[in-house]
Write a protein that holds these residues in place. Structure first.
Motif, PDB file in Angstrom:
ATOM      1  N   GLU A   1    -179.373 -57.905 -36.470  1.00 28.93           N
ATOM      2  CA  GLU A   1    -178.135 -57.422 -36.271  1.00 28.93           C
ATOM      3  C   GLU A   1    -177.974 -57.190 -34.728  1.00 28.93           C
ATOM      4  OE1 GLU A   1    -176.424 -55.476 -40.281  1.00 28.93           O
ATOM      5  OE2 GLU A   1    -177.086 -54.176 -38.599  1.00 28.93           O
ATOM      6  N   ASN A   2    -177.187 -58.006 -33.950  1.00 33.74           N
ATOM      7  CA  ASN A   2    -176.820 -57.496 -32.630  1.00 33.74           C
ATOM      8  C   ASN A   2    -177.932 -57.568 -31.836  1.00 33.74           C
ATOM      9  OD1 ASN A   2    -173.985 -57.478 -33.235  1.00 33.74           O
ATOM     10  ND2 ASN A   2    -174.511 -55.271 -33.829  1.00 33.74           N
TER      11      ASN A   2
ATOM     12  N   GLN B   1    -181.035 -56.567 -32.791  1.00 31.14           N
ATOM     13  CA  GLN B   1    -181.750 -55.469 -33.343  1.00 31.14           C
ATOM     14  C   GLN B   1    -182.638 -56.132 -34.494  1.00 31.14           C
ATOM     15  OE1 GLN B   1    -182.852 -53.043 -31.788  1.00 31.14           O
ATOM     16  NE2 GLN B   1    -181.371 -52.725 -30.041  1.00 31.14           N
ATOM     17  N   SER B   2    -183.806 -55.652 -34.739  1.00 27.52           N
ATOM     18  CA  SER B   2    -184.594 -56.074 -36.216  1.00 27.52           C
ATOM     19  C   SER B   2    -183.926 -55.133 -37.196  1.00 27.52           C
ATOM     20  CB  SER B   2    -185.896 -55.848 -36.021  1.00 27.52           C
ATOM     21  OG  SER B   2    -186.271 -54.437 -35.706  1.00 27.52           O
ATOM     22  N   LYS B   3    -183.977 -55.697 -38.296  1.00 27.37           N
ATOM     23  CA  LYS B   3    -183.198 -54.878 -39.472  1.00 27.37           C
ATOM     24  C   LYS B   3    -184.178 -54.999 -40.758  1.00 27.37           C
ATOM     25  CE  LYS B   3    -179.170 -54.114 -42.101  1.00 27.37           C
ATOM     26  NZ  LYS B   3    -178.715 -52.677 -41.962  1.00 27.37           N
TER      27      LYS B   3
ATOM     28  N   ARG C   1    -168.015 -58.899 -31.432  1.00 29.84           N
ATOM     29  CA  ARG C   1    -168.168 -57.780 -31.998  1.00 29.84           C
ATOM     30  C   ARG C   1    -169.449 -57.585 -32.799  1.00 29.84           C
ATOM     31  NH1 ARG C   1    -163.033 -54.806 -32.393  1.00 29.84           N
ATOM     32  NH2 ARG C   1    -164.197 -53.224 -33.674  1.00 29.84           N
ATOM     33  N   TYR C   2    -169.771 -58.496 -33.406  1.00 33.46           N
ATOM     34  CA  TYR C   2    -170.975 -58.295 -34.481  1.00 33.46           C
ATOM     35  C   TYR C   2    -171.574 -59.751 -34.617  1.00 33.46           C
ATOM     36  CZ  TYR C   2    -173.591 -57.278 -38.838  1.00 33.46           C
ATOM     37  OH  TYR C   2    -174.372 -57.076 -39.880  1.00 33.46           O
TER      38      TYR C   2
ATOM     39  N   TYR D   1    -174.062 -65.240 -38.623  1.00 27.28           N
ATOM     40  CA  TYR D   1    -172.859 -64.632 -39.064  1.00 27.28           C
ATOM     41  C   TYR D   1    -172.207 -63.947 -37.776  1.00 27.28           C
ATOM     42  CZ  TYR D   1    -169.191 -61.180 -40.745  1.00 27.28           C
ATOM     43  OH  TYR D   1    -168.170 -60.659 -41.188  1.00 27.28           O
TER      44      TYR D   1
ATOM     45  N   VAL E   1    -190.339 -52.499 -39.426  1.00 28.54           N
ATOM     46  CA  VAL E   1    -189.620 -52.670 -38.278  1.00 28.54           C
ATOM     47  C   VAL E   1    -188.919 -51.599 -37.522  1.00 28.54           C
ATOM     48  CG1 VAL E   1    -189.191 -55.069 -38.720  1.00 28.54           C
ATOM     49  CG2 VAL E   1    -187.395 -53.524 -39.476  1.00 28.54           C
ATOM     50  N   TYR E   2    -188.466 -51.444 -36.465  1.00 28.21           N
ATOM     51  CA  TYR E   2    -187.728 -50.527 -35.746  1.00 28.21           C
ATOM     52  C   TYR E   2    -186.345 -50.918 -35.844  1.00 28.21           C
ATOM     53  CZ  TYR E   2    -185.226 -47.888 -32.172  1.00 28.21           C
ATOM     54  OH  TYR E   2    -184.246 -47.056 -31.645  1.00 28.21           O
ATOM     55  N   ASP E   3    -185.610 -50.309 -36.759  1.00 33.19           N
ATOM     56  CA  ASP E   3    -183.933 -50.759 -37.056  1.00 33.19           C
ATOM     57  C   ASP E   3    -183.479 -49.280 -36.275  1.00 33.19           C
ATOM     58  OD1 ASP E   3    -181.578 -50.850 -37.894  1.00 33.19           O
ATOM     59  OD2 ASP E   3    -182.066 -50.808 -39.949  1.00 33.19           O
ATOM     60  N   PRO E   4    -182.740 -49.630 -35.316  1.00 30.01           N
ATOM     61  CA  PRO E   4    -181.866 -48.430 -34.744  1.00 30.01           C
ATOM     62  C   PRO E   4    -180.907 -47.743 -35.606  1.00 30.01           C
ATOM     63  CG  PRO E   4    -181.462 -50.317 -33.374  1.00 30.01           C
ATOM     64  CD  PRO E   4    -182.468 -50.657 -34.502  1.00 30.01           C
TER      65      PRO E   4
ATOM     66  N   TYR F   1    -168.579 -52.386 -40.469  1.00 26.95           N
ATOM     67  CA  TYR F   1    -169.765 -52.465 -39.296  1.00 26.95           C
ATOM     68  C   TYR F   1    -169.730 -54.050 -38.938  1.00 26.95           C
ATOM     69  CZ  TYR F   1    -174.056 -52.318 -37.020  1.00 26.95           C
ATOM     70  OH  TYR F   1    -174.785 -52.274 -35.842  1.00 26.95           O
ATOM     71  N   ALA F   2    -169.570 -54.789 -40.037  1.00 21.14           N
ATOM     72  CA  ALA F   2    -169.449 -56.111 -39.723  1.00 21.14           C
ATOM     73  C   ALA F   2    -167.984 -56.687 -39.146  1.00 21.14           C
ATOM     74  CB  ALA F   2    -169.887 -57.131 -40.978  1.00 21.14           C
ATOM     75  N   SER F   3    -166.821 -56.015 -39.098  1.00 19.51           N
ATOM     76  CA  SER F   3    -165.855 -56.250 -38.784  1.00 19.51           C
ATOM     77  C   SER F   3    -165.245 -57.356 -39.490  1.00 19.51           C
ATOM     78  CB  SER F   3    -165.895 -56.940 -37.068  1.00 19.51           C
ATOM     79  OG  SER F   3    -166.129 -56.094 -36.263  1.00 19.51           O
TER      80      SER F   3
ATOM     81  N   TYR G   1    -177.842 -45.470 -45.822  1.00 17.61           N
ATOM     82  CA  TYR G   1    -177.880 -46.189 -44.540  1.00 17.61           C
ATOM     83  C   TYR G   1    -176.595 -46.018 -43.826  1.00 17.61           C
ATOM     84  CZ  TYR G   1    -178.905 -49.944 -41.292  1.00 17.61           C
ATOM     85  OH  TYR G   1    -179.180 -50.429 -40.205  1.00 17.61           O
TER      86      TYR G   1
ATOM     87  N   LYS H   1    -183.982 -53.212 -51.640  1.00 17.18           N
ATOM     88  CA  LYS H   1    -183.573 -52.085 -50.777  1.00 17.18           C
ATOM     89  C   LYS H   1    -182.224 -51.878 -51.507  1.00 17.18           C
ATOM     90  CE  LYS H   1    -184.715 -51.600 -46.458  1.00 17.18           C
ATOM     91  NZ  LYS H   1    -184.840 -52.499 -45.110  1.00 17.18           N
TER      92      LYS H   1
END
Lengths: 513, 488
Positions: free
Chosen positions: A47-48, A50-52, A173-174, A208, B103-106, B271-273, B333, B363
């Motif tokens: 997303e954006n 960044q790994s998810k 935005r996303y 998306y 993974v690193y998920d901020p 979050y995804a608008s 989350y 998950k």
């Protein structure tokens, strides 16, 4: 070590033998088939930028269909499998237990059917139309082996693509991106002697994006690229002839442009509409593919996905009747590339191309063995299940409008006053598919053969037959696109199918906001 | 069949194994066993058929581990699962997958921490847990019997279609985490959704029954209801295209709520608008008569659970209060991601659903449980129809989709059954099915509410897991458009 699809080499002889011998020990059993599938896949989402999530895993399951009882009836059993189950002794035990469960249900069902027959005389024994019993092995066909692509590469692709999409403009935005590549191998064995071992690769990229300008509603785009092929799909060998990155950036640019466009208004009357191949992909899916599936024809989907406007009863249907303009052709073909590609369906019937509409005349329906027997048709191999543990149902394959001869630019140029409907979005169809409303990503006003203005939030609505009869031009720009999320059945099975077509010109009402 | 005690032992042993790993900071171990039996009906009086078409089931069990790992200054998360294996080897395999998949998920902050105590205890039916294949098949034939008898009693033997299904869902799960969660849950649910059609009269009726216990589950009553509803709508008429006052019955309201409204009221959509309610928290989005909340702890409802798949006790989440948007559905989350000084979402909707239940392979996502629609000033059906005066009572709709995406709020649907014209405040003649398409917008529906009944009915629609405790609501100025009918 995770199990590999090669494990089927070790198991298939034992499974075939177990089924062949055990089936004979069940006194009221008429037929058994087993499907055992294992898939290896790698996937990543971001997303954006960044790994998810990432996954490098396998999935395995089996499903058993039994026809048994004095008044032959169905019973089915399915379950997931783990690594320890994929050993000869263990899988043999599980399959015998599964046959027993399905057999118990089938026999109980048959007894009840016999009891009810007195008050419901259409109840009948299950019969399967005859097919050529095949034994075959079909290897996976790809240029870049999905199993040799590293997990890091899959992850990096998803991160890079979602980041580049996000960076394109401040109005974005996303963004979210999913990438998946893998191979599924499925063994089909039946008590008739079939043993078919078929492997199919699959690679898919999903994007998306939402973009918003000012106070207006965000514009959202969800789209995908994919085929039953290897990693070459992501590198550009796909229906768009674009790398996944370029495909994603093109969708993002469109979304940004649309977020500032004016909303389309609903028209009171019909207007001339030119629909592009991507829009016609969903149109053919909804008004030709689904209503020609024989379970809908036989009204078995009345409680869920509905009936079909092409069949009234056993004495009155539209086969051999004109349902479209003479320019309209449609076919269904699992032997051509697309998300509906396979050599054999889930009943072991060889897949083949069938004409559904020929020069505007309805020719036939998509079927499986049981429905073919009821209708007196030849089985055409259209049964599939999302996973081996689910019961197969009739599904469209690669189902499309056939190509015409006209240059699509000329089709638009001939329009004095009309609209160009570009790329499908979301459908809503009436109960028997006799009416549709389908939204488009973009709608352009056509004036004197030129595209003069872009609108958002629009689409078209029409009665299916009236639209098909109104078609007065068919383009030579045929394309097949992936539809990855076709829902049908109970419990719901989400299936990948191929759909497509060329540019068409017809008449419909505009459906706006 | 795997016992709950085996799942509890497995998650406890697994957590001990995980704690031995030096690079693991925290972990959540979830194990489940699920079995979904579906008895699908297909009776067609004029076409050879099976009555009960395919008694079938899908079963699975296994264990999943969500772990956080330290890598430099960052925390990485990874998830791995194993199927049909609760042994030490299975745990190590799941753990190695979690390590490989990290993974690193901020966006990830921390694992779930339990708040409060569950209110539901021992609410499942042991008889359902042990139901035989034969008895499950019998439930399907009961539903068919109820429908056929009612239709035959009404004189309808020809052009009859009966479809739908009876389902039996059995779920067992256990969860244990390094954050102190250690719990289990067992649920049983039974549903019958039946459709009856008399084709030569062009009518369709629906009936349904839902329960958590076998003794009170009545599939034959669902069948009877479907048949009676179909017979009641014989002789339907069309209405003209235009704006009409309408009453949405239990099923259409549920269809709109499940397919358009609730997907717009969860934090992943924010979050995804992808919601028409972006930036509307604390603002009016509906008539002040409308209240909506989700509550997974209502006894007897089939959407209820003791705990979520993150170990959180289920409970009430207010979404709309007196017309004002007051909250969104969340899992751990997204609750962590959106938490700030002004808004503190409680993660009461983190579930791992897949086709056949609470899936160890997944998950958590955000899923509604029981969605309750209430009025601040509720009324009777009699008064609701009086308020509408002239309009359309809509009893069943189909293929309801946010046609231009959730963010726009536009949706469309067709009226397929159980519907009537309202004249002078009373139900008058039936509406001809499949002749009307609804073209409207969810924001318009919410703001144009005329009235809401006190009487509600728990309702479920195809493809959805959540129950909607739905009243009947009246709405003004809904756009209805004429479409062709079947083979019309």
């Amino acid at each position: 070590m995770k199990p590999r699809i090669e494990i089927i080499d070790k198991l298939k002889g034992h499974i075939f033998k177990t089924l062949s011998i055990y089936y004979k020990s069940l006194s009221e059993c008429r037929y058994v088939d087993v499907r055992l599938g294992i898939s290896e896949f790698k996937s990543a989402t971001s997303e954006n930028g960044q790994s998810k999530d990432v996954a490098d895993d396998y999935d395995a399951s089996f499903g058993i269909r039994v026809i048994a009882g004095e008044m032959s009836s169905w019973g089915f059993y399915g379950q997931s499998l783990g690594k320890n189950d994929l050993k000869v002794k263990r899988i043999t035990d599980l399959i015998i237990n599964g046959i027993n469960s399905a057999y118990e249900r089938a026999v109980a069902n048959a007894k009840k059917k016999q009891e009810f027959k007195k008050s419901a005389d259409s109840l009948t024994e299950v019969r399967l139309a005859k097919i050529k019993v095949c034994q075959d092995t079909v290897p996976a066909d790809f240029e870049i082996d999905p199993r040799k692509v590293s997990l890091q590469k899959v992850l990096k692709t998803s991160i890079d693509v979602s980041r580049r999409m996000k960076e394109l403009d401040l109005s974005v935005r996303y963004t979210a991106v999913g990438v998946k590549t893998g191979i599924t191998r499925e063994l089909f064995c039946s008590s008739e002697g079939a043993s078919i071992d078929q492997s199919l690769p699959l690679t898919q990229g999903v994007v998306y994006v939402s973009a918003q300008k000012g106070e207006s509603s965000p514009e959202v785009c969800y789209d995908y690229v994919g085929d039953m092929k290897g990693w070459e799909i992501i590198e550009g060998k796909n229906c768009y002839k674009l790398s996944f990155l370029d495909f994603a950036l093109e969708r993002t640019r469109e979304t940004i442009e649309l977020s500032g466009a004016e909303f389309l208004k609903t028209s009171k009357d019909e207007v001339v509409v030119v629909t592009d191949p991507h829009f016609n992909t969903l149109l053919v899916h909804e008004i030709v593919g689904h209503p020609t599936e024989s379970d809908r024809i036989l009204k078995m989907e009345t409680a869920y996905a509905g009936r079909s406007w092409l069949f009234k009863n056993m004495d009155e249907d539209q086969v051999g009747e004109r349902i479209a303009s003479p320019l309209v052709n449609a076919f269904s073909d699992p032997t051509t590339m697309g998300y509906g590609y396979y050599n054999y369906d889930a009943e072991g019937t060889p897949g083949k191309r069938i004409d559904v509409i020929k020069d505007g005349i309805l020719k036939t329906f998509l079927n499986g063995r049981e429905n073919a027997a009821v209708l007196g048709h030849e089985p055409n191999g259209s049964m599939r299940a999302t996973m081996s543990s689910m019961v197969p149902i009739v599904r469209m394959t690669n189902t499309a409008f056939g190509p015409g001869k006209k240059d699509p630019k000329k089709i638009i140029k001939e329009v004095k006053d009309g609209y160009y409907i570009v790329s499908h979005r979301i459908p809503s169809i009436s109960e028997s598919r006799e009416n549709f409303r389908i939204s488009a990503k973009k709608v352009y006003k056509i004036e004197n053969g030129k595209l003069v203005k872009l609108y958002r939030g629009g689409g078209i609505m029409a009665n299916s037959k009236e639209f098909l009869m109104s078609v007065d031009a068919v383009g030579n720009d045929f394309k097949m696109y992936p539809i990855p999320t076709c829902g049908k059945g109970q419990p719901m099975q989400v299936m990948k199918v191929g759909n497509g077509g060329p540019t068409l010109r017809g008449k419909a009402r505009l459906a706006g906001c | 069949m795997i016992k709950t005690e085996e799942l509890q032992t497995a998650v406890s042993d697994a957590l001990k194994q995980v704690k031995k790993q030096k690079d693991v900071i925290d972990a959540e171990v979830f194990a489940s066993w699920n079995d979904l039996i579906t008895i699908r009906l297909n009776y067609t009086s004029g076409i050879p058929c099976n009555g009960v078409h395919e008694p079938k089931s899908i079963q699975s069990y296994g264990l999943g581990i969500l772990a956080t790992f330290k890598k430099g200054n960052r925390i990485e998360t990874g998830f791995g699962s194993v199927t049909n294996d609760l042994t030490k080897e299975g745990v190590l395999e799941a753990l190695s997958k979690a390590k490989r998949n990290r993974v690193y998920d901020p966006g990830f902050k921390t694992l779930s921490e339990s708040v409060g105590k569950p209110s539901l205890i021992n609410y499942h039916d042991k008889r359902v847990m042990e139901i035989s294949g034969k008895d499950a098949v019998g439930l399907g034939w009961k539903a068919l019997d109820g429908t056929l008898k009612a239709l035959h009693d009404g004189g309808h033997k020809k052009t009859v279609i009966i479809g739908g299904d009876v389902t039996v869902l059995r779920e067992r799960m256990a969860i244990k985490t390094t954050k102190g969660i250690d719990d289990f849950d067992e649920t049983t649910s039974l549903t019958a959704n039946i459709t009856a059609m008399i084709e030569n009269k062009n009518v369709k009726g629906t009936g349904w029954s839902m329960d958590t216990h076998l003794t009170t589950f009545k599939p034959e009553a669902a069948g009877r209801e479907a048949a009676e509803s179909a017979m009641r709508t014989i002789g339907g008429r069309k209405v003209k295209s235009g704006k009409h006052n309408v009453v949405f019955g239990n099923q259409p309201l549920t269809d709109i709520v499940s397919n358009v409204l609730i997907p717009s009221l969860d934090l992943s959509s924010v979050y995804a608008s992808n919601t028409p309610f972006l930036g509307k928290l604390g603002h009016g989005i509906a008539s002040d008569n409308l209240n909506i909340y989700d509550d997974g702890s209502i006894e007897g409802e089939i959407g209820s659970k003791k705990i979520t798949c993150e170990g959180m006790p289920t409970g009430r989440t207010d979404l709309v209060t007196n017309g004002t948007l007051t909250g969104f559905l969340a899992n751990n989350y997204y609750a962590q991601k959106f938490r700030n000084n002004l808004y503190c979402p409680i993660p009461r909707n983190g579930f791992r659903y897949s086709t056949n239940g609470r899936d160890y392979k997944n998950k958590t996502g955000i899923y509604p449980t029981n969605v309750v629609i209430e009025g601040s000033r509720e009324t009777t059906r009699y008064n609701l129809l009086k308020q509408v005066s002239n309009g359309v009572y809509i009893g069943r709709i189909w293929y309801t989709y946010a046609i231009n995406g959730l963010a726009m709020g536009d949706f469309t649907s067709t009226i397929i059954a159980d519907s009537f014209l309202i004249k002078d405040g009373r139900i008058a003649s039936p509406l001809k099915p499949n002749t009307i398409r609804i073209n409207t917008n969810i924001k318009q529906i919410l703001n144009n509410i005329i009235g809401i009944t006190k009487k509600k009915r728990s309702t479920l629609v195809w493809g959805s897991r959540e129950v909607v405790v739905a009243p009947e609501i009246a709405v003004s100025n809904v756009q209805l458009d004429n479409v062709t009918g079947f083979l019309g």
